[in-house]
Design a protein around this motif. Structure first.
Motif, PDB file in Angstrom:
ATOM      1  N   ARG A 144       0.835  -1.210   0.000  1.00 31.43           N
ATOM      2  CA  ARG A 144       0.000   0.000   0.000  1.00 31.43           C
ATOM      3  C   ARG A 144       0.864   1.253   0.000  1.00 31.43           C
ATOM      4  N   HIS A 145       1.963   1.216   0.737  1.00 25.69           N
ATOM      5  CA  HIS A 145       2.911   2.330   0.742  1.00 25.69           C
ATOM      6  C   HIS A 145       3.415   2.593  -0.675  1.00 25.69           C
ATOM      7  N   SER A 146       3.809   1.533  -1.362  1.00 25.86           N
ATOM      8  CA  SER A 146       4.368   1.670  -2.705  1.00 25.86           C
ATOM      9  C   SER A 146       3.349   2.210  -3.701  1.00 25.86           C
ATOM     10  N   ILE A 147       2.114   1.787  -3.572  1.00 25.73           N
ATOM     11  CA  ILE A 147       1.056   2.294  -4.459  1.00 25.73           C
ATOM     12  C   ILE A 147       0.835   3.780  -4.211  1.00 25.73           C
ATOM     13  N   ALA A 148       0.708   4.156  -2.939  1.00 25.09           N
ATOM     14  CA  ALA A 148       0.521   5.575  -2.608  1.00 25.09           C
ATOM     15  C   ALA A 148       1.698   6.397  -3.122  1.00 25.09           C
ATOM     16  N   PHE A 149       2.893   5.884  -2.939  1.00 25.80           N
ATOM     17  CA  PHE A 149       4.110   6.557  -3.391  1.00 25.80           C
ATOM     18  C   PHE A 149       4.034   6.852  -4.886  1.00 25.80           C
ATOM     19  N   CYS A 150       3.730   5.828  -5.664  1.00 25.18           N
ATOM     20  CA  CYS A 150       3.680   5.984  -7.123  1.00 25.18           C
ATOM     21  C   CYS A 150       2.593   6.954  -7.574  1.00 25.18           C
ATOM     22  N   ARG A 151       1.575   7.099  -6.789  1.00 24.56           N
ATOM     23  CA  ARG A 151       0.469   7.971  -7.181  1.00 24.56           C
ATOM     24  C   ARG A 151       0.749   9.449  -6.977  1.00 24.56           C
ATOM     25  N   VAL A 152       1.624   9.807  -6.015  1.00 25.74           N
ATOM     26  CA  VAL A 152       1.705  11.234  -5.662  1.00 25.74           C
ATOM     27  C   VAL A 152       3.092  11.869  -5.652  1.00 25.74           C
ATOM     28  N   VAL A 153       4.175  11.136  -5.820  1.00 24.69           N
ATOM     29  CA  VAL A 153       5.494  11.772  -5.700  1.00 24.69           C
ATOM     30  C   VAL A 153       5.915  12.559  -6.944  1.00 24.69           C
ATOM     31  N   GLU A 154       5.371  12.213  -8.077  1.00 22.78           N
ATOM     32  CA  GLU A 154       5.657  12.936  -9.318  1.00 22.78           C
ATOM     33  C   GLU A 154       4.374  13.673  -9.742  1.00 22.78           C
ATOM     34  N   PRO A 155       4.470  14.597 -10.685  1.00 28.69           N
ATOM     35  CA  PRO A 155       3.254  15.263 -11.173  1.00 28.69           C
ATOM     36  C   PRO A 155       2.320  14.289 -11.924  1.00 28.69           C
ATOM     37  N   TYR A 156       2.822  13.123 -12.252  1.00 27.64           N
ATOM     38  CA  TYR A 156       2.057  12.075 -12.931  1.00 27.64           C
ATOM     39  C   TYR A 156       2.181  10.798 -12.092  1.00 27.64           C
ATOM     40  N   GLN A 157       1.312   9.821 -12.349  1.00 25.24           N
ATOM     41  CA  GLN A 157       1.390   8.549 -11.639  1.00 25.24           C
ATOM     42  C   GLN A 157       2.491   7.682 -12.257  1.00 25.24           C
ATOM     43  N   ILE A 158       3.326   7.129 -11.402  1.00 19.56           N
ATOM     44  CA  ILE A 158       4.344   6.180 -11.865  1.00 19.56           C
ATOM     45  C   ILE A 158       3.610   4.850 -12.040  1.00 19.56           C
TER      46      ILE A 158
END
Length: 192
Positions: free
Chosen positions: A103-117
């Motif tokens: 869940r941490h990794s999913i949240a991370f990919c969703r918000v750390v960049e201006p786009y979803q990783i």
């Protein structure tokens, strides 16, 4: 007693074997200079030798600053694999309990960049779970399921990189903040 080195491919000649061993030693020296954990070091070696990523395709221990209305904090990615100028895969290295970091990794990919990783990987360097970070589902399991460089280029060549909906982004950031608060309070930054 001799030591076995996995070279990533079968040498075609003694000269080719010598060149592959030289590359292997150079990779090990680079990894030693990066001050990686044991899990990170094994993953780094795996990505270079088996998945054919170059050191320039990876960002290691990359830190991202996130803002919430009441606080700012930093989160770190063990590995960010890039295709061109886009972050495409984030790898979280853990010692145990891979499921708890999904869940941490999913949240991370969703918000750390201006786009979803698009992809997240959680691994202990022996086992891995590859996640579609956009829909939050497991795509595959096993270290071999991590896309190699050529496959990643094909996967993300025509991909559309869209931002995570702003109205839901704060929730994802709060999930990351909770993980960071449990891990280590010094990562937290007071608002200016």
């Amino acid at each position: 007693m001799s030591q076995y080195y996995h070279l990533g491919k079968i040498p075609t000649s003694p000269e080719h074997r010598k060149a592959l061993l030289g590359e292997k030693i150079e990779m090990e020296e680079q990894a030693a200079g990066l001050q990686l954990t044991q899990v990170q070091r094994r993953v780094y070696d795996f990505l270079l030798s088996r998945k054919r990523y170059a050191a320039g395709d990876m960002e290691l221990n990359k830190e991202f600053k996130l803002d919430l209305p009441d606080i700012s904090f930093c989160v770190t990615a063990d590995f960010v694999l890039k295709i061109g100028d886009r972050s495409c895969i984030v790898i979280k290295c853990v010692m145990s309990s891979m499921e708890s970091w999904e869940r941490h990794s999913i949240a991370f990919c969703r918000v750390v960049e201006p786009y979803q990783i698009p992809y997240a990987v959680v691994t202990d360097s022996e086992h891995a779970r590859v996640l579609d970070a956009i829909d939050g589902k497991i795509i595959a399991e096993g270290m071999d399921a991590i896309p190699d460089k050529d496959e990643a280029v094909r996967l993300f060549k025509d991909a559309t990189f869209t931002p995570y909906p702003a109205e839901r982004a704060e929730r994802e950031k709060r999930i990351l903040f909770a993980f960071e608060a449990i891990k280590c309070a010094p990562n937290l930054i007071k608002p200016e």
